[in-house]
Design a protein around this motif. Structure first.
Motif, PDB file in Angstrom:
ATOM      1  N   ASN A 259       0.796  -1.214   0.000  1.00 33.89           N
ATOM      2  CA  ASN A 259       0.000   0.000   0.000  1.00 33.89           C
ATOM      3  C   ASN A 259       0.837   1.276   0.000  1.00 33.89           C
ATOM      4  O   ASN A 259       0.302   2.367   0.117  1.00 33.89           O
ATOM      5  N   TYR A 260       2.155   1.146  -0.123  1.00 36.12           N
ATOM      6  CA  TYR A 260       3.030   2.298  -0.349  1.00 36.12           C
ATOM      7  C   TYR A 260       2.815   3.416   0.669  1.00 36.12           C
ATOM      8  O   TYR A 260       2.547   4.557   0.317  1.00 36.12           O
ATOM      9  N   ASP A 261       2.962   3.100   1.934  1.00 40.83           N
ATOM     10  CA  ASP A 261       2.732   4.108   2.953  1.00 40.83           C
ATOM     11  C   ASP A 261       3.979   4.906   3.263  1.00 40.83           C
ATOM     12  O   ASP A 261       5.057   4.653   2.748  1.00 40.83           O
ATOM     13  N   SER A 262       3.821   5.876   4.167  1.00 38.70           N
ATOM     14  CA  SER A 262       4.802   6.921   4.381  1.00 38.70           C
ATOM     15  C   SER A 262       5.478   6.793   5.739  1.00 38.70           C
ATOM     16  O   SER A 262       4.938   6.167   6.657  1.00 38.70           O
ATOM     17  N   PRO A 263       6.654   7.415   5.913  1.00 36.66           N
ATOM     18  CA  PRO A 263       7.239   7.503   7.252  1.00 36.66           C
ATOM     19  C   PRO A 263       6.354   8.353   8.160  1.00 36.66           C
ATOM     20  O   PRO A 263       5.502   9.103   7.695  1.00 36.66           O
ATOM     21  N   ALA A 264       6.565   8.225   9.459  1.00 36.12           N
ATOM     22  CA  ALA A 264       5.904   9.094  10.431  1.00 36.12           C
ATOM     23  C   ALA A 264       6.943  10.058  10.997  1.00 36.12           C
ATOM     24  O   ALA A 264       8.123   9.704  11.119  1.00 36.12           O
ATOM     25  N   LEU A 265       6.524  11.265  11.352  1.00 36.02           N
ATOM     26  CA  LEU A 265       7.430  12.301  11.847  1.00 36.02           C
ATOM     27  C   LEU A 265       6.927  12.819  13.178  1.00 36.02           C
ATOM     28  O   LEU A 265       5.817  13.353  13.272  1.00 36.02           O
ATOM     29  N   SER A 266       7.741  12.659  14.234  1.00 35.28           N
ATOM     30  CA  SER A 266       7.353  13.116  15.555  1.00 35.28           C
ATOM     31  C   SER A 266       8.580  13.559  16.338  1.00 35.28           C
ATOM     32  O   SER A 266       9.551  12.808  16.455  1.00 35.28           O
ATOM     33  N   ASP A 267       8.549  14.796  16.869  1.00 33.28           N
ATOM     34  CA  ASP A 267       9.617  15.318  17.728  1.00 33.28           C
ATOM     35  C   ASP A 267      10.995  15.168  17.099  1.00 33.28           C
ATOM     36  O   ASP A 267      11.959  14.757  17.755  1.00 33.28           O
ATOM     37  N   GLY A 268      11.096  15.492  15.822  1.00 34.28           N
ATOM     38  CA  GLY A 268      12.387  15.485  15.148  1.00 34.28           C
ATOM     39  C   GLY A 268      12.891  14.122  14.722  1.00 34.28           C
ATOM     40  O   GLY A 268      14.044  13.980  14.300  1.00 34.28           O
ATOM     41  N   VAL A 269      12.025  13.096  14.805  1.00 36.14           N
ATOM     42  CA  VAL A 269      12.429  11.741  14.439  1.00 36.14           C
ATOM     43  C   VAL A 269      11.474  11.189  13.394  1.00 36.14           C
ATOM     44  O   VAL A 269      10.253  11.307  13.523  1.00 36.14           O
ATOM     45  N   LEU A 270      12.044  10.565  12.345  1.00 35.80           N
ATOM     46  CA  LEU A 270      11.265   9.836  11.356  1.00 35.80           C
ATOM     47  C   LEU A 270      11.235   8.362  11.740  1.00 35.80           C
ATOM     48  O   LEU A 270      12.265   7.795  12.119  1.00 35.80           O
ATOM     49  N   ASN A 286      12.449  -4.345   9.679  1.00 30.03           N
ATOM     50  CA  ASN A 286      12.668  -3.792  11.008  1.00 30.03           C
ATOM     51  C   ASN A 286      12.075  -2.388  11.059  1.00 30.03           C
ATOM     52  O   ASN A 286      11.916  -1.727  10.029  1.00 30.03           O
ATOM     53  N   ILE A 287      11.768  -1.929  12.258  1.00 33.25           N
ATOM     54  CA  ILE A 287      11.411  -0.525  12.446  1.00 33.25           C
ATOM     55  C   ILE A 287      12.695   0.264  12.618  1.00 33.25           C
ATOM     56  O   ILE A 287      13.564  -0.102  13.412  1.00 33.25           O
ATOM     57  N   VAL A 288      12.845   1.350  11.880  1.00 28.79           N
ATOM     58  CA  VAL A 288      14.034   2.182  11.972  1.00 28.79           C
ATOM     59  C   VAL A 288      13.633   3.608  12.332  1.00 28.79           C
ATOM     60  O   VAL A 288      12.597   4.107  11.868  1.00 28.79           O
ATOM     61  N   SER A 289      14.417   4.241  13.198  1.00 30.09           N
ATOM     62  CA  SER A 289      14.218   5.652  13.532  1.00 30.09           C
ATOM     63  C   SER A 289      15.392   6.454  13.001  1.00 30.09           C
ATOM     64  O   SER A 289      16.544   6.030  13.094  1.00 30.09           O
ATOM     65  N   ILE A 290      15.080   7.625  12.421  1.00 32.75           N
ATOM     66  CA  ILE A 290      16.069   8.442  11.718  1.00 32.75           C
ATOM     67  C   ILE A 290      15.987   9.874  12.224  1.00 32.75           C
ATOM     68  O   ILE A 290      14.882  10.427  12.368  1.00 32.75           O
ATOM     69  N   ASN A 291      17.118  10.482  12.492  1.00 36.32           N
ATOM     70  CA  ASN A 291      17.156  11.896  12.856  1.00 36.32           C
ATOM     71  C   ASN A 291      16.701  12.724  11.659  1.00 36.32           C
ATOM     72  O   ASN A 291      17.316  12.675  10.593  1.00 36.32           O
ATOM     73  N   LYS A 297      20.807   7.373  11.159  1.00 35.74           N
ATOM     74  CA  LYS A 297      20.010   6.362  11.848  1.00 35.74           C
ATOM     75  C   LYS A 297      20.201   6.494  13.349  1.00 35.74           C
ATOM     76  O   LYS A 297      21.325   6.611  13.846  1.00 35.74           O
ATOM     77  N   ILE A 298      19.079   6.478  14.076  1.00 37.08           N
ATOM     78  CA  ILE A 298      19.128   6.521  15.533  1.00 37.08           C
ATOM     79  C   ILE A 298      19.115   5.114  16.104  1.00 37.08           C
ATOM     80  O   ILE A 298      19.930   4.757  16.951  1.00 37.08           O
ATOM     81  N   ALA A 299      18.161   4.306  15.656  1.00 37.52           N
ATOM     82  CA  ALA A 299      18.043   2.938  16.166  1.00 37.52           C
ATOM     83  C   ALA A 299      17.291   2.095  15.161  1.00 37.52           C
ATOM     84  O   ALA A 299      16.589   2.604  14.281  1.00 37.52           O
ATOM     85  N   ILE A 300      17.446   0.771  15.308  1.00 40.46           N
ATOM     86  CA  ILE A 300      16.695  -0.171  14.490  1.00 40.46           C
ATOM     87  C   ILE A 300      16.226  -1.305  15.394  1.00 40.46           C
ATOM     88  O   ILE A 300      16.956  -1.742  16.283  1.00 40.46           O
ATOM     89  N   SER A 301      14.997  -1.735  15.208  1.00 37.95           N
ATOM     90  CA  SER A 301      14.415  -2.727  16.107  1.00 37.95           C
ATOM     91  C   SER A 301      15.007  -4.109  15.881  1.00 37.95           C
ATOM     92  O   SER A 301      15.410  -4.450  14.766  1.00 37.95           O
ATOM     93  N   GLU A 302      15.032  -4.904  16.943  1.00 40.79           N
ATOM     94  CA  GLU A 302      15.414  -6.300  16.804  1.00 40.79           C
ATOM     95  C   GLU A 302      14.250  -7.117  16.249  1.00 40.79           C
ATOM     96  O   GLU A 302      14.457  -8.114  15.561  1.00 40.79           O
ATOM     97  N   GLU A 303      13.022  -6.683  16.578  1.00 42.36           N
ATOM     98  CA  GLU A 303      11.845  -7.393  16.090  1.00 42.36           C
ATOM     99  C   GLU A 303      11.713  -7.251  14.577  1.00 42.36           C
ATOM    100  O   GLU A 303      12.066  -6.228  13.995  1.00 42.36           O
ATOM    101  N   VAL A 304      11.192  -8.287  13.953  1.00 39.08           N
ATOM    102  CA  VAL A 304      10.986  -8.304  12.508  1.00 39.08           C
ATOM    103  C   VAL A 304       9.497  -8.459  12.221  1.00 39.08           C
ATOM    104  O   VAL A 304       8.809  -9.266  12.848  1.00 39.08           O
TER     105      VAL A 304
END
Length: 368
Positions: A259-270, A286-291, A297-304
């Protein structure tokens, strides 16, 4: 007999709880979300698949299916009315005493939210809807197209009377429309071009090219705009000029999703997904957070996961769905999940402590 348009004071804007949270498509919902454990309040069946994403306004859930626009009581799940069109109804929007719904029958309809009666209809002279509708500064914006043509159109329509204001032609289909105070933004699937237009005049301000199609909504920040391209990159652009600031490679990215969805943006983090398996039948992520300022890259989840919707955020949680479950990560309380018994491809919405979740099997869940 058509009803008279309601009086409109001030600028009409999309109201209530809408997919991706707001017209800037940041994924952030200002209304309170659910709390753990996730529990079903009610579930209703529409008898078929093809549900749109819902919109919630003034105690009513508005949702479309393969032919009808429905008004559902948000607390009880009881149907208030339905309005018949000639084809699939896309995600409706609510504004200034009207529900606006775009159908693949060639028309946009303005409906009285109390009676379910038509106020006006607009012939968009296309075969189907590829984006929208949204309302901003008194204008409705939609993306329209023909299945046998390689061109599409963004159209602007006056909200009160349903008259066309302007039309802008692009190559390929329109992926999704976002807006801020003065501009509308959208990407094209052919050529991977992101456009910025003046809301009122429809005049192009700038365009930016990627190396793949743009199927998702642009995410509009205060000074920057973010777009996920089929070329595997998330791009950060200067909102005023369209100049590239940084790019982040996340595998084949969100466009690998159906469904080609988008990143989310909250408090300076994507927040986005990074694909770890290139096989198209797998799509594990994985879920990834980006400055959002630096692109680091800030972090990436271990969960898949095998995500089907983009991440959406409320004050208490970050949520998304995959092929079987709705997942929510709660602040300080860990993760909880809810079985939807069906794939969720359309974006859920958050409103007054509840999630409204449509499934591919034709069910709408209220979860609190």
């Amino acid at each position: 007999m058509l009803q008279s348009p309601p009086p409109i004071t001030g600028y009409a804007e999309s109201e209530g709880a809408i997919p991706e949270g707001n017209l800037r498509r940041t994924g952030v919902h200002t209304s309170a979300g659910p709390t753990p454990p996730l529990q079903q309040e009610w579930r209703i069946s529409f008898g078929n698949g093809g549900l749109s994403a819902p919109t919630v306004a003034k105690g009513t859930v508005y949702i479309g299916d393969t032919k009808y626009l429905y008004a559902i009581d948000a607390k009880t799940g009881e149907r208030k009315w339905r309005f018949r069109t000639g084809n699939h109804v896309h995600t409706p929007t609510f504004t200034k005493g009207m529900v606006l719904a775009a159908s693949d029958d060639g028309y946009v309809y303005a409906i009285d939210p109390k009676s379910g009666k038509e106020i006006w209809s607009f012939d968009y002279r296309g075969e189907f809807i590829s984006a929208g509708p949204i309302v901003s500064r008194g204008l409705l914006y939609i993306g329209t197209a023909f299945s046998q043509e390689s061109t599409a159109y963004v159209q602007s329509v006056g909200v009160r009377y349903g008259e066309e204001k302007w039309t802008y032609k692009v190559e390929g289909y329109i992926g999704g429309i976002s807006a801020d105070k003065s501009r509308v933004y959208f990407g094209s699937t052919d050529g991977g071009i992101l456009y910025s237009l003046n809301k009122i005049s429809g005049k192009e301000i700038w365009r930016f090219g990627t190396r793949g199609g743009i199927y998702s909504h642009p995410v509009v920040g205060i000074k920057r705009i973010y777009i996920d391209s089929e070329d595997g990159y998330i791009y950060s652009l200067d909102k005023r000029t369209g100049d590239e600031i940084w790019n982040y490679y996340n595998g084949t990215g969100i466009p690998s999703l159906e469904n080609y969805d988008s990143p989310a943006l909250s408090d300076g983090v994507l927040f986005s997904f990074s694909e770890i398996n290139s096989r198209q039948l797998d799509k594990r992520s994985n879920i990834v957070s980006i400055n959002s300022i630096t692109g680091n890259k800030i972090a990436i989840s271990e969960e898949v996961f095998r995500p089907k919707t983009s991440i959406f955020i409320s004050e208490e949680s970050k949520c998304f769905s995959d092929e079987r479950y709705l997942y929510c990560f709660f602040k300080g309380k860990g993760m909880d999940k809810f079985s939807t018994n069906g794939v969720v491809k359309e974006q859920p919405v958050v409103n007054k402590g509840r999630l409204y979740v449509p499934t591919e099997k034709g069910y709408l869940h209220s979860i609190k």
